[in-house]
Motif scaffolding. Structure first.
Motif, PDB file in Angstrom:
ATOM      1  N   MET A   1      60.805  21.407  67.223  1.00 60.33           N
ATOM      2  CA  MET A   1      59.464  20.819  66.290  1.00 60.33           C
ATOM      3  C   MET A   1      59.795  20.603  65.036  1.00 60.33           C
ATOM      4  N   GLY A   2      60.749  20.552  64.535  1.00 61.81           N
ATOM      5  CA  GLY A   2      61.215  20.052  63.083  1.00 61.81           C
ATOM      6  C   GLY A   2      61.238  21.349  62.116  1.00 61.81           C
ATOM      7  N   GLN A   3      60.901  22.590  62.799  1.00 60.31           N
ATOM      8  CA  GLN A   3      60.870  23.791  62.001  1.00 60.31           C
ATOM      9  C   GLN A   3      62.271  24.269  62.154  1.00 60.31           C
ATOM     10  N   TYR A   4      63.325  23.731  61.487  1.00 57.96           N
ATOM     11  CA  TYR A   4      64.754  23.935  61.534  1.00 57.96           C
ATOM     12  C   TYR A   4      64.870  25.306  60.506  1.00 57.96           C
ATOM     13  N   HIS A   5      64.229  25.436  59.517  1.00 59.63           N
ATOM     14  CA  HIS A   5      64.442  26.476  58.733  1.00 59.63           C
ATOM     15  C   HIS A   5      63.965  27.913  59.453  1.00 59.63           C
ATOM     16  N   LEU A   6      63.171  27.876  60.457  1.00 61.11           N
ATOM     17  CA  LEU A   6      62.946  29.084  61.278  1.00 61.11           C
ATOM     18  C   LEU A   6      63.892  29.483  62.250  1.00 61.11           C
ATOM     19  N   ARG A   7      64.957  28.631  62.469  1.00 61.27           N
ATOM     20  CA  ARG A   7      65.763  29.133  63.497  1.00 61.27           C
ATOM     21  C   ARG A   7      66.483  30.398  63.155  1.00 61.27           C
ATOM     22  N   SER A   8      67.120  31.151  63.983  1.00 57.66           N
ATOM     23  CA  SER A   8      67.418  32.350  63.975  1.00 57.66           C
ATOM     24  C   SER A   8      69.136  32.327  63.321  1.00 57.66           C
ATOM     25  N   ARG A   9      69.674  31.157  63.197  1.00 59.51           N
ATOM     26  CA  ARG A   9      70.871  31.141  62.529  1.00 59.51           C
ATOM     27  C   ARG A   9      70.563  31.506  60.981  1.00 59.51           C
ATOM     28  N   ASN A  10      69.516  31.383  60.432  1.00 59.35           N
ATOM     29  CA  ASN A  10      69.133  31.580  59.136  1.00 59.35           C
ATOM     30  C   ASN A  10      69.034  33.145  58.703  1.00 59.35           C
ATOM     31  N   LEU A  11      69.237  33.761  59.825  1.00 61.74           N
ATOM     32  CA  LEU A  11      68.901  35.220  59.601  1.00 61.74           C
ATOM     33  C   LEU A  11      69.994  35.906  58.444  1.00 61.74           C
ATOM     34  N   PRO A  12      69.555  36.976  57.873  1.00 65.30           N
ATOM     35  CA  PRO A  12      70.740  37.571  57.053  1.00 65.30           C
ATOM     36  C   PRO A  12      71.836  38.214  58.120  1.00 65.30           C
ATOM     37  N   SER A  13      73.146  38.013  57.775  1.00 65.56           N
ATOM     38  CA  SER A  13      74.298  38.284  58.581  1.00 65.56           C
ATOM     39  C   SER A  13      74.156  39.578  59.099  1.00 65.56           C
ATOM     40  N   ASN A  14      73.917  40.765  58.471  1.00 63.23           N
ATOM     41  CA  ASN A  14      73.651  41.936  58.934  1.00 63.23           C
ATOM     42  C   ASN A  14      72.671  41.998  60.298  1.00 63.23           C
ATOM     43  N   ILE A  15      71.525  41.363  60.044  1.00 63.18           N
ATOM     44  CA  ILE A  15      70.662  41.499  61.049  1.00 63.18           C
ATOM     45  C   ILE A  15      70.992  40.608  62.294  1.00 63.18           C
ATOM     46  N   LYS A  16      71.579  39.317  61.914  1.00 61.97           N
ATOM     47  CA  LYS A  16      72.315  38.595  62.994  1.00 61.97           C
ATOM     48  C   LYS A  16      73.166  39.522  63.955  1.00 61.97           C
ATOM     49  N   GLU A  17      73.959  40.375  63.358  1.00 60.16           N
ATOM     50  CA  GLU A  17      74.843  40.899  64.026  1.00 60.16           C
ATOM     51  C   GLU A  17      73.996  42.059  64.944  1.00 60.16           C
ATOM     52  N   GLU A  18      73.058  42.690  64.476  1.00 57.53           N
ATOM     53  CA  GLU A  18      72.102  43.443  65.185  1.00 57.53           C
ATOM     54  C   GLU A  18      71.742  42.752  66.586  1.00 57.53           C
ATOM     55  N   VAL A  19      71.152  41.505  66.199  1.00 51.06           N
ATOM     56  CA  VAL A  19      70.567  40.973  67.140  1.00 51.06           C
ATOM     57  C   VAL A  19      71.481  40.650  68.358  1.00 51.06           C
ATOM     58  N   ARG A  20      72.721  39.971  67.928  1.00 52.36           N
ATOM     59  CA  ARG A  20      73.753  39.661  68.723  1.00 52.36           C
ATOM     60  C   ARG A  20      74.073  40.898  69.724  1.00 52.36           C
ATOM     61  N   GLU A  21      74.385  42.208  69.333  1.00 52.93           N
ATOM     62  CA  GLU A  21      74.623  43.227  70.034  1.00 52.93           C
ATOM     63  C   GLU A  21      73.419  43.578  70.835  1.00 52.93           C
ATOM     64  N   SER A  22      72.316  43.404  70.584  1.00 57.61           N
ATOM     65  CA  SER A  22      71.045  43.760  71.437  1.00 57.61           C
ATOM     66  C   SER A  22      70.905  42.722  72.466  1.00 57.61           C
ATOM     67  N   LEU A  23      71.137  41.591  72.322  1.00 59.36           N
ATOM     68  CA  LEU A  23      71.092  40.321  73.244  1.00 59.36           C
ATOM     69  C   LEU A  23      72.113  40.614  74.287  1.00 59.36           C
ATOM     70  N   LYS A  24      73.234  41.172  73.822  1.00 62.34           N
ATOM     71  CA  LYS A  24      74.524  41.202  74.666  1.00 62.34           C
ATOM     72  C   LYS A  24      74.121  42.448  75.804  1.00 62.34           C
ATOM     73  N   ARG A  25      73.315  43.454  75.206  1.00 64.56           N
ATOM     74  CA  ARG A  25      72.960  44.339  76.240  1.00 64.56           C
ATOM     75  C   ARG A  25      71.860  43.721  77.332  1.00 64.56           C
ATOM     76  N   THR A  26      70.993  43.034  76.570  1.00 68.00           N
ATOM     77  CA  THR A  26      69.944  42.535  77.565  1.00 68.00           C
ATOM     78  C   THR A  26      70.522  41.543  78.590  1.00 68.00           C
ATOM     79  N   PHE A  27      71.582  40.766  78.358  1.00 65.82           N
ATOM     80  CA  PHE A  27      72.318  40.048  79.244  1.00 65.82           C
ATOM     81  C   PHE A  27      72.776  40.794  80.238  1.00 65.82           C
ATOM     82  N   GLU A  28      73.601  41.879  80.187  1.00 61.91           N
ATOM     83  CA  GLU A  28      74.234  42.570  80.894  1.00 61.91           C
ATOM     84  C   GLU A  28      72.930  43.164  82.074  1.00 61.91           C
ATOM     85  N   LYS A  29      71.847  43.747  81.435  1.00 61.95           N
ATOM     86  CA  LYS A  29      70.648  44.016  82.105  1.00 61.95           C
ATOM     87  C   LYS A  29      70.133  42.932  83.222  1.00 61.95           C
ATOM     88  N   TYR A  30      70.024  41.887  82.508  1.00 63.15           N
ATOM     89  CA  TYR A  30      69.420  40.550  83.700  1.00 63.15           C
ATOM     90  C   TYR A  30      70.491  39.550  83.821  1.00 63.15           C
TER      91      TYR A  30
END
Length: 381
Positions: A303-332
């Motif tokens: 909806m045009g809100q590209y500045h809100l995309r998760s790619r724009n998170l700080p790199s350390n937080i992106k890595e934390e999110v990535r690891e958390s999502l991998k665990r959630t992927f395995e669960k579901y």
């Protein structure tokens, strides 16, 4: 078209999609599109609905599908079909193919249309100003920004309603969105004229901020087979911030109300963006395990809100999110929808940051409503 020809189309044609023959998609302005991911194919103010459904744009689209050609109209949907690690994410195309598999339409005829599914938006009328939304989809945001409110003119709405009522014999699904569908009176007018059949699914995408005596809601609940998709981008105060004008306690109260109806199932929908990226696993667990949601969908921020995309998170937080999502992927991982959606989120995180404009964006929202996003999300500041 005989049974063998239909089988070949559904099973052996790589890109076949029934939507141009079976789906009627009505935009917030009343314009007709091929599907949620497709192009505008007709303006009911210039052509009758019957003329639109057999016009040159529709015929060309159907012919390209029969020739197994990928057009710009279909690229967005087809791109999503390979987002899961196993390539099993089905997307809109296969969803509508399953929905329309018993349609009596002759798919070899590029002029034919037989209604199996409705995707109704009608209007941008909405009581919230969600931070990931925009004026085109929310009348509340449009008013705040002094922009026009999108609405299907009554004459066009009445023509569409009359067409649907006359052609409902093979109708399998009515999907209602908006705006907020419980506020749109066209939905009430239509539903009152539709047969309450057990083989018809009423699917509602809602912000859950309605009164329980809402007339559209009451009519929806008369149908024997109803699925509510609840828009949930956080819990508690975070929900209240993201869903501007919404209240988490109202959502919980209305969830309990829907749970008291045996004809109703629920699923949740969350937008993956800078404020929800770290919370996605907890939100999924809460709705799947505590609420009893039958599924959970994660949409990418658009909806045009590209500045809100998760790619724009700080790199350390992106890595934390990535690891958390991998665990959630395995669960579901056995849930193809959740697994596919999480894979899409992981791919979003692989993109380089393109803007840090989300900070200024939320600061401006705080000025409007006297809130403090930095207090709610200190890790992002």
């Amino acid at each position: 078209m005989d049974a063998k020809q239909k089988y070949n189309l559904f099973q052996k044609t790589k890109h076949f999609c029934t939507a141009p023959w079976n789906l009627l998609y009505v935009d917030v302005t009343g314009s007709i599109r091929s599907c949620n991911a497709g192009d505008f194919l007709g303006d009911p103010s210039k052509q009758s609905l019957q003329q639109i459904l057999s016009n040159k744009k529709y015929q060309d689209l159907r012919k390209n599908i029969l020739d197994d050609k990928v057009t710009d109209n279909c690229k967005n949907c087809l791109k999503k079909e390979n987002i899961s690690s196993a390539g099993k994410y089905t997307g809109l195309r296969n969803y509508y193919n399953k929905l329309s598999i018993h349609s009596s339409v002759d798919y070899s005829d590029t002029k034919q249309f037989k209604l199996s599914a409705l995707d109704l938006h009608w209007s941008s009328l909405c009581n919230l100003k969600c931070v990931t939304c925009w004026a085109v989809q929310s009348s509340s945001i449009a008013r705040e920004q002094n922009k026009p409110i999108n609405h299907t003119p009554p004459k066009i709405a009445n023509e569409i309603i009359d067409y649907v009522v006359k052609n409902q014999s093979e109708l399998k699904e009515i999907y209602m969105s908006g705006g907020e569908p419980t506020l749109i009176k066209y939905n009430l007018k239509l539903l009152k004229k539709i047969e309450k059949r057990s083989d018809l699914l009423i699917r509602v995408n809602t912000n859950m901020q309605w009164r329980q005596d809402n007339q559209v809601l009451k009519e929806i609940l008369k149908f024997p087979n109803v699925l509510f998709t609840c828009s949930i981008d956080g819990m508690g105060e975070e929900f209240n911030y993201i869903r501007r004008g919404g209240n988490w306690n109202t959502t919980l109260k209305n969830i309990k109300f829907l749970q008291s109806h045996p004809n109703v199932e629920m699923r949740a929908n969350t937008v993956f963006f800078v404020l929800t990226a770290q919370r996605i696993p907890q939100i999924i667990d809460y709705f799947m395990e505590e609420i009893g949601s039958i599924d959970h969908t994660i949409n990418q921020c658009s909806m045009g809100q590209y500045h809100l995309r998760s790619r724009n998170l700080p790199s350390n937080i992106k890595e934390e999110v990535r690891e958390s999502l991998k665990r959630t992927f395995e669960k579901y991982k056995d849930n193809l929808n959740i697994a596919g959606n999480i894979t899409n989120c992981l791919r979003e995180l692989d993109n380089n940051a393109s803007s840090d404009g989300y900070k200024e964006y939320f600061d401006n929202i705080d000025k409007l409503q006297g809130s403090n996003w930095r207090k709610l999300y200190p890790e992002l500041t």
